[in-house]
Motif scaffolding. Structure first.
Motif, short mmCIF file in Angstrom:
data_model
loop_
_atom_site.label_atom_id
_atom_site.label_comp_id
_atom_site.label_asym_id
_atom_site.label_seq_id
_atom_site.Cartn_x
_atom_site.Cartn_y
_atom_site.Cartn_z
N PHE A 129 -42.50 1.71 24.39
CA PHE A 129 -41.37 0.81 24.19
C PHE A 129 -40.34 1.05 25.29
CE2 PHE A 129 -43.29 0.52 20.07
CZ PHE A 129 -42.91 -0.71 19.56
N VAL A 130 -39.70 -0.01 25.73
CA VAL A 130 -38.66 0.09 26.75
C VAL A 130 -37.39 -0.53 26.20
CG1 VAL A 130 -37.98 -0.42 29.13
CG2 VAL A 130 -40.40 -0.11 28.57
N ASN A 131 -36.31 0.25 26.17
CA ASN A 131 -35.03 -0.23 25.65
C ASN A 131 -33.93 0.16 26.65
OD1 ASN A 131 -33.98 -1.48 23.04
ND2 ASN A 131 -32.49 0.16 23.36
N PRO A 132 -33.03 -0.75 26.98
CA PRO A 132 -32.06 -0.47 28.04
C PRO A 132 -30.99 0.54 27.67
CG PRO A 132 -31.63 -2.63 27.08
CD PRO A 132 -32.92 -2.14 26.51
N VAL A 133 -30.74 0.74 26.37
CA VAL A 133 -29.65 1.63 25.95
C VAL A 133 -30.13 2.61 24.88
CG1 VAL A 133 -27.80 -0.01 26.50
CG2 VAL A 133 -28.87 -0.06 24.23
N GLY A 134 -29.38 3.70 24.75
CA GLY A 134 -29.68 4.69 23.73
C GLY A 134 -28.76 4.61 22.54
N VAL A 135 -27.77 3.71 22.59
CA VAL A 135 -26.91 3.49 21.43
C VAL A 135 -27.69 2.70 20.38
CG1 VAL A 135 -24.77 3.56 22.77
CG2 VAL A 135 -25.96 1.38 22.44
N ILE A 136 -27.15 2.64 19.18
CA ILE A 136 -27.86 1.95 18.10
C ILE A 136 -27.02 0.79 17.59
CG2 ILE A 136 -28.84 2.13 15.78
CD1 ILE A 136 -29.45 5.04 16.31
N GLY A 137 -27.49 -0.42 17.91
CA GLY A 137 -26.97 -1.63 17.31
C GLY A 137 -28.08 -2.23 16.46
N ASP A 173 -28.18 7.52 27.48
CA ASP A 173 -28.22 8.51 26.40
C ASP A 173 -27.61 7.90 25.15
OD1 ASP A 173 -28.65 10.86 25.10
OD2 ASP A 173 -27.17 12.03 26.21
N GLY A 174 -27.92 8.47 24.00
CA GLY A 174 -27.34 7.96 22.76
C GLY A 174 -28.15 8.36 21.55
N PRO A 175 -27.66 8.03 20.35
CA PRO A 175 -28.29 8.47 19.10
C PRO A 175 -29.68 7.90 18.85
CG PRO A 175 -26.48 6.93 18.65
CD PRO A 175 -26.40 7.30 20.10
N MET A 176 -30.05 6.84 19.55
CA MET A 176 -31.40 6.29 19.36
C MET A 176 -32.47 7.31 19.73
SD MET A 176 -33.08 2.80 20.94
CE MET A 176 -34.57 2.11 20.20
N ALA A 231 -32.42 10.63 19.30
CA ALA A 231 -32.65 11.55 18.18
C ALA A 231 -33.38 10.85 17.04
CB ALA A 231 -31.32 12.12 17.68
N GLU A 232 -33.02 9.60 16.77
CA GLU A 232 -33.67 8.86 15.68
C GLU A 232 -35.15 8.62 16.00
OE1 GLU A 232 -32.37 8.07 12.65
OE2 GLU A 232 -30.78 9.38 13.39
N ALA A 233 -35.46 8.32 17.26
CA ALA A 233 -36.86 8.14 17.66
C ALA A 233 -37.63 9.45 17.57
CB ALA A 233 -36.92 7.58 19.08
N ASN A 234 -36.99 10.54 17.98
CA ASN A 234 -37.63 11.85 17.88
C ASN A 234 -38.00 12.20 16.43
OD1 ASN A 234 -35.63 13.36 20.54
ND2 ASN A 234 -37.68 12.47 20.61
N LYS A 235 -37.14 11.82 15.51
CA LYS A 235 -37.41 12.08 14.09
C LYS A 235 -38.70 11.38 13.63
CE LYS A 235 -32.57 12.60 12.66
NZ LYS A 235 -31.47 11.97 11.86
N LEU A 236 -39.01 10.26 14.26
CA LEU A 236 -40.22 9.51 13.90
C LEU A 236 -41.47 10.09 14.56
CD1 LEU A 236 -38.88 5.84 14.30
CD2 LEU A 236 -39.08 7.18 12.19
#
Length: 396
Positions: A5-13, A42-45, A47-52
Motif C-alpha cells: 500500500f502507498v499512502n502520502p501521509v502518516g497522519v490519520i484522517g 511520519d505519524g500515528p498511522m 503505529a496503527e499499521a504495525n499493530k496489524l
C-alpha cells in the motif's frame, strides 16, 4: 502474496482509517498474505499499521510535493493556475527525482504482487516512478473533477493504473468523466462494527452535539457554528454544548481552517462559551460515544462519509449534509436525518428537533446500527478487495 500500500501521509484522517480497515480485513481473510505500507510522512498511522502486523517503510516525501494541490492555486485563472502548477513542479524536480529513486528501490526490495495506492499524491508518485509489470490499483476516495489542474496530471498518470476502486457511486460517476477509460469498480468503505459499537449511557447534561472531521474548509465547521448561533439566539437557556472533534492534519496549502480561525468565529458569533474544541482523538470511538447527536456538515459533496457510518455504528443519531456519496449511506428519517448542504438555519432546525425529541433520537440510533451491520461491516471487505487482486494475480 505480497501487497504494498502507498499512502502520502502518516497522519490519520478518514481516508487513512479506511485503508487501515482494508489492510486488517485482508489479513483476516487470507492469513498467507503479507502487507507492506509505504508512507510519505511520519505519524500515528505507522503505529496503527504495525499493530496489524504490517511492515512500514517511511519514505519522507518532499515538503513542497505534499503541499501541492488545487487548494493552493484557487483564485487564479486557468492559465495562471497551470503556470503556477508547472513552476511548483519544476522547483521541486530535484528533490522529487531523489524520492522517486528511493521509491523504485523500495518497490524492488519488497517485490510486491500488487501495489494499492491511496490518494492523489500516491497515484502520481507511483506513476512517475515508472513501476512496470506490477498491477497498480488506485483507491479513489476523492472527487477528481473538482480539482481541474491536478486532474490533468492524474489523467496522464492513470495510463499506468491497472484498475481503480471507487468508494461510492458518486465517486464512480466522477471518475468516469474525469478519467475515461480507467477500469473501475465500486466497493463501499467499511468499518469494524465490533469496535464502533454502542455503549448504553444516559444523555449528557448538557446535551452534546458534535462535528467529527478534519479541519478541511469544506467540512462545514463554519456552518456548524452558524447553526449553533441560530439555536442560541432563539433558545438562549437551552443546555447544550457544541463539540468540534478533529484538527488540521494535512499539508496542502490553503485547504484547512486553523483552530484559531474557528475559535474566533465562535467568539464573533457570541457562542464561545457553548463551543468545545476537543482536538484530534486517537480513540475516536470514545469520542462518538461521548456525543448525543453527531453532525456531518460538509458544504461540498462528500466522497463517502466515513464519520457518518462510524457514528451510526455507535448507535448515534446523525444529521447528514445530503450530497454526493453521503446521500447513499442512509434513508432520511429512518436511520439518519438529511439536510441540504450549507444551510445553517436548516441544520439548526434539525438539531433542535432531535434535542427536543429524545424518543426520535433513540429510534434513529437503533435503526442506524442495524443499517451499518447490514451494509458496511468490515467482514465483507477483505473478500471484495481480494477478488479485485485475483483478476490480475493468480497466486493471491
Amino acid at each position: 502474496m505480497k501487497i504494498v500500500f502507498v499512502n502520502p501521509v502518516g497522519v490519520i484522517g478518514g481516508a487513512e482509517r479506511a485503508i487501515l480497515t482494508i489492510m486488517d480485513a485482508l489479513i483476516k481473510t487470507n492469513t498467507d498474505i503479507k502487507i507492506s505500507l509505504i508512507v510519505g510522512t511520519d505519524g500515528p498511522m505507522i503505529a496503527e499499521a504495525n499493530k496489524l502486523g504490517v511492515e512500514v517503510q517511511l519514505l519522507q516525501l518532499p515538503t513542497e510535493f505534499n503541499q501541492l494541490g488545487d487548494s493552493s492555486l484557487k483564485g487564479n485563472s486557468k492559465i495562471i493556475g497551470r503556470l503556477k502548477l508547472l513552476l511548483q513542479l519544476s522547483s521541486l524536480a530535484p528533490s522529487l527525482w531523489q524520492y522517486l529513486r528511493k521509491f523504485r528501490q523500495t518497490i524492488k526490495l519488497l517485490q510486491p504482487d500488487i501495489i494499492h495506492t491511496n490518494g492523489i499524491k500516491a497515484n502520481l508518485i507511483t506513476s512517475l516512478a515508472g513501476v512496470k509489470n506490477i498491477p497498480i490499483i488506485w483507491h479513489i476516495q476523492d472527487f477528481y473533477g473538482s480539482r481541474p489542474l491536478v486532474a490533468q496530471l492524474l489523467k496522464f498518470a492513470s495510463q499506468r493504473a491497472t484498475k481503480a476502486i471507487a468508494i461510492s457511486q458518486a465517486i464512480s460517476e466522477d471518475v468516469k468523466k474525469t478519467l475515461p477509460g480507467l477500469p473501475l469498480e465500486v466497493i463501499y468503505s467499511a468499518i469494524d462494527i465490533n469496535y464502533f459499537s454502542p455503549l448504553n449511557s444516559p444523555a449528557n447534561d448538557p446535551i452534546k452535539i458534535g462535528l467529527v472531521a478534519t479541519f478541511a474548509r469544506w467540512k462545514g465547521h463554519d456552518i456548524f457554528l452558524e447553526a449553533g448561533s441560530e439555536i442560541m439566539k432563539t433558545h438562549p437557556n437551552l443546555n447544550i454544548q457544541f463539540c468540534i472533534v478533529g484538527g488540521a492534519i494535512y499539508k496542502t496549502r490553503g485547504s484547512q481552517f486553523s483552530e484559531q480561525e474557528l475559535r474566533q468565529k465562535a467568539k464573533d458569533l457570541d457562542i464561545a462559551n457553548n463551543v468545545e474544541f476537543l482536538g484530534f482523538q486517537q480513540d475516536i470511538v470514545q469520542a462518538y460515544r461521548n456525543l448525543d447527536i453527531v453532525v456531518h456538515g460538509s458544504t461540498q459533496p462528500e466522497p463517502f462519509g466515513l464519520a457518518i457510518v462510524e457514528a451510526m455504528s455507535c448507535g448515534k443519531p446523525v444529521i447528514v449534509s445530503q450530497a454526493g456519496g453521503a446521500a447513499e449511506l442512509f434513508t432520511h428519517n429512518y436511520d439518519a436525518i438529511g439536510v441540504p448542504p450549507g444551510q445553517p438555519k436548516t441544520l439548526a432546525s434539525a438539531i433542535l428537533d432531535l434535542v427536543e425529541h429524545p424518543e426520535k433520537r433513540h429510534q434513529l440510533s437503533v435503526q442506524a446500527r442495524q443499517t451499518v451491520q447490514q451494509r458496511f461491516s468490515h467482514e465483507r471487505l477483505g473478500k471484495q478487495i481480494l477478488a479485485v487482486y485475483r483478476n490480475y494475480r493468480d497466486n493471491i
